[in-house]
Design a protein around this motif. Structure first.
Motif, PDB file in Angstrom:
ATOM      1  N   LEU A  96     -66.527 -85.249 -35.633  1.00  0.00           N
ATOM      2  CA  LEU A  96     -66.533 -86.614 -36.173  1.00  0.00           C
ATOM      3  C   LEU A  96     -66.592 -87.627 -35.038  1.00  0.00           C
ATOM      4  CD1 LEU A  96     -64.055 -86.884 -39.159  1.00  0.00           C
ATOM      5  CD2 LEU A  96     -66.538 -86.778 -39.160  1.00  0.00           C
TER       6      LEU A  96
ATOM      7  N   GLU B  80     -67.703 -87.027 -32.056  1.00  0.00           N
ATOM      8  CA  GLU B  80     -69.006 -86.903 -31.402  1.00  0.00           C
ATOM      9  C   GLU B  80     -70.091 -87.595 -32.211  1.00  0.00           C
ATOM     10  OE1 GLU B  80     -68.353 -82.792 -28.883  1.00  0.00           O
ATOM     11  OE2 GLU B  80     -69.494 -82.725 -30.742  1.00  0.00           O
ATOM     12  N   ALA B  81     -70.006 -87.466 -33.531  1.00  0.00           N
ATOM     13  CA  ALA B  81     -71.000 -88.119 -34.388  1.00  0.00           C
ATOM     14  C   ALA B  81     -70.927 -89.634 -34.187  1.00  0.00           C
ATOM     15  CB  ALA B  81     -70.747 -87.766 -35.853  1.00  0.00           C
ATOM     16  N   ALA B  82     -69.712 -90.172 -34.174  1.00  0.00           N
ATOM     17  CA  ALA B  82     -69.555 -91.615 -33.995  1.00  0.00           C
ATOM     18  C   ALA B  82     -70.092 -92.051 -32.635  1.00  0.00           C
ATOM     19  CB  ALA B  82     -68.081 -92.001 -34.140  1.00  0.00           C
TER      20      ALA B  82
END
Lengths: 275, 338
Positions: free
Chosen positions: A169, A171-173
């Motif tokens: 999460l 890393e996605a952000a």
């Protein structure tokens, strides 16, 4: 004729009955005697004892210090949980065990140790005294004692949820261009929010009722550093059971109102996400 | 132009994940990184994204060195195997996230963001679902939301880490066909990681086959299957049999059976061949039939050859009886060093 819905989970009736009986014996009946006892005195007497200047000052200290301590723990407990979950380092299990110590230690021992540390001639207190900062025998000391006993609640509530949030999460952000602070504020905090609130509420509730660790470091000056639980004990020592239960009733209602508010916030949040 | 990886190496503790990887993705290309788990394919993708940093080597985007730049400044769209959607946000807020975290001066107006979100929802065929939460969508829908979220920031490159790994077979097939169509429409240079050879062969323009931290072969799907560059590629992509042979004067021999011409130096080697490149022939290698079942109009047999552990697989025109002896002859094979 209606047939009971069949379920593979056995014994709903039995387990619910046991649950209610258990809760009644362990929690509800003892608490209701508090109300019954205090109901013995008239409304005027009740108000006189429960809302005396000394009692109000004690409520203010107990609830104020508990709130402050829970807030401090919310911040630092989250940090501790973060470190324990996100990093693998030598001695991690040892640190994790230290977190639980306040649960295990008799609170009076903690109170004596804290007083020795923070008194004007104590290890830490001696360096603060020249700066004009007094910790022991002030409301600051009360707060520190409550921080000590409340820490595990926040850490242990947040830890599993943080584990669940997972690195991807974050890393996605980050891949979407978010900076560290934005990631924390918009991704991590909302995800662990309910757990953090639970930990905060537990630490707060514990702080309100805490007695053993506080009385040594508080100094117990009426109107200044006297916590509400101590006031109750004082009343009991004078065989004024009605007075003691009157104060207890007020504390009970206040604590219940605050815990209910926390729970309602959780319900509202969950409903918004309608799983 | 495109993505250029030069000499990238990465070690985790004592485990060498990548050894000196060189790779390039042409503009508009759809590249698959294919390999077994532990081959380093995900590590390579994460290094290209900026989620990991290499111990040696460089990563360049359109000839510009980005090796030291963090993921937030690389302008890549990254799609995770487990979707990594923000559970507490609506679908619309998830998709808009990359736009709303921009500094105020670069941030589009609210109405513009809403318009972009609607556009993207249409693009991933989820119109009108913007108000839902991720928990209310199916796996395939969630992965399409994750894709829309990655596309919202108009990335230069799209990187996908096992994008269909968490989906069931049917959804998987539909979604990958749809993704290929989307890629062709957007013309975005994309790299995806997969351990599923069928997926790589069906979807990619070129397939990069990796094993133990090195690239074994980079080629279009047809070449990967028909002209594998190594025994590993032959064995990993498609079904295969491996037979020990001896090469003498340009011919491959299994004991005293001549298999045919082989362009390899004299000495022991292995002959690799596909089950569909085998015929039953009196002069072939004797084998005992263990199993026979119909397959694609032929009969797939498993047969034991003396001295070889793994039973051979072959597709024959006639069905032999189980327990009978057949003579198998590969009419097309490749020789790799033993």
């Amino acid at each position: 004729m209606t047939r009971a819905k069949r379920s593979v989970l056995p014994g709903f009736g039995l387990t619910l009955g046991l649950t209610l009986a258990y809760l009644s014996i362990v929690v509800l009946i003892p608490l209701s005697t508090v109300f019954l006892k205090s109901a013995g005195m008239g409304p005027a007497d009740f108000a006189r004892v429960a809302f005396s200047e000394r009692a109000v000052a004690a409520y203010r200290l107990s609830f104020g210090a508990a709130l402050a301590a829970a807030a401090v723990n919310a911040v630092f407990g989250m940090l501790v949980a973060w470190v324990l979950v996100r990093y693998r380092f030598i001695g991690r299990r040892f640190v994790s065990a230290i977190v639980d110590l306040p649960f295990a230690l008799p609170t009076a021992v903690a109170g004596i140790a804290l007083t020795a540390l923070w008194a004007a001639d104590g290890w830490i207190g001696q360096y603060l005294a020249p700066l004009g900062i007094k910790v022991a025998y002030t409301s600051l000391g009360v707060t520190i004692a409550l921080v000590f006993v409340g820490l595990p609640f926040v850490v242990r509530s947040v830890e599993p949820v943080l584990e669940d949030v997972g690195r991807d999460l974050e890393e996605a952000a980050a891949s979407l261009g978010a900076g560290r602070f934005t990631i924390f504020r918009r991704v991590i905090l909302p995800a662990i929010g309910p757990a953090l609130l639970t930990g905060f509420a537990l630490a707060f509730a514990r702080g309100v009722g805490e007695y053993g660790s506080v009385i040594f470091i508080a100094g117990n000056l009426p109107y200044k550093t006297e916590i509400a639980p101590l006031l109750i004990v004082t009343q009991l020592e004078q065989y004024d059971y009605a007075g003691a239960t009157a104060i207890a009733t007020v504390m009970l209602l206040l604590a219940f109102a605050m815990l209910l508010a926390v729970n309602l916030t959780q319900v509202w949040r969950r409903r918004r996400m309608e799983r | 132009m495109g993505i250029t990886v030069t000499g990238v190496a990465k070690t985790f503790g004592s485990f060498a994940a990548l050894h000196g990887i060189d790779l390039d993705a042409q503009p508009g290309e759809f590249l698959a990184l294919l390999g077994p788990s532990g081959s380093g394919k995900t590590t390579l993708l994460r290094i290209i994204a900026g989620l990991e940093f290499p111990d040696a080597g460089t990563v360049a985007f359109d000839n510009e060195d980005v090796t030291g730049r963090p993921v937030s400044e690389r302008g890549v769209g990254f799609v995770f195997q487990q979707y990594a959607l923000f559970r507490h946000m609506t679908i619309a807020d998830n998709i808009a996230f990359g736009l709303t975290v921009r500094p105020r001066r670069d941030r589009p107006a609210k109405a513009e963001i809403a318009r972009r979100v609607d556009e993207l929802l249409d693009l991933v065929q989820l119109p009108g679902l913007g108000g839902r939460y991720p928990a209310q969508l199916s796996g395939g829908q969630r992965q399409r939301v994750a894709l829309a979220r990655a596309l919202a920031v108009e990335p230069r490159f799209l990187l996908l880490d096992e994008p269909f790994g968490a989906l069931d077979a049917k959804v998987r097939k539909d979604l990958r066909r749809w993704l290929r169509g989307l890629h062709d429409r957007l013309g975005l240079t994309s790299i995806f990681v997969t351990h599923d050879q069928e997926e790589a062969l069906e979807l990619a323009d070129r397939v990069v086959v990796m094993d133990h931290g090195v690239i074994e072969q980079v080629a279009p799907p047809a070449d990967i299957y028909d002209r594998p560059a190594s025994a590993f590629v032959f064995g990993f992509v498609g079904e295969s049999n491996c037979l020990p042979v001896t090469v003498r004067a340009g011919r491959a021999w299994h004991h005293d059976i001549d298999l045919g011409a082989a362009e390899a130096p004299d000495g022991p080697a292995n002959a690799w061949f596909r089950p569909h490149d085998v015929v039953a022939d009196d002069t072939g290698i004797p084998a005992t039939v263990l199993l026979a079942r119909p397959k694609n109009g032929l009969t797939r047999i498993e047969a034991q050859v003396a001295g070889i552990d793994k039973p051979f697989e072959a597709d024959l025109a006639t069905a032999p009886a189980v327990g009978a002896t057949v003579h198998l002859r590969p009419f097309r094979f490749r020789i790799f060093p033993a």
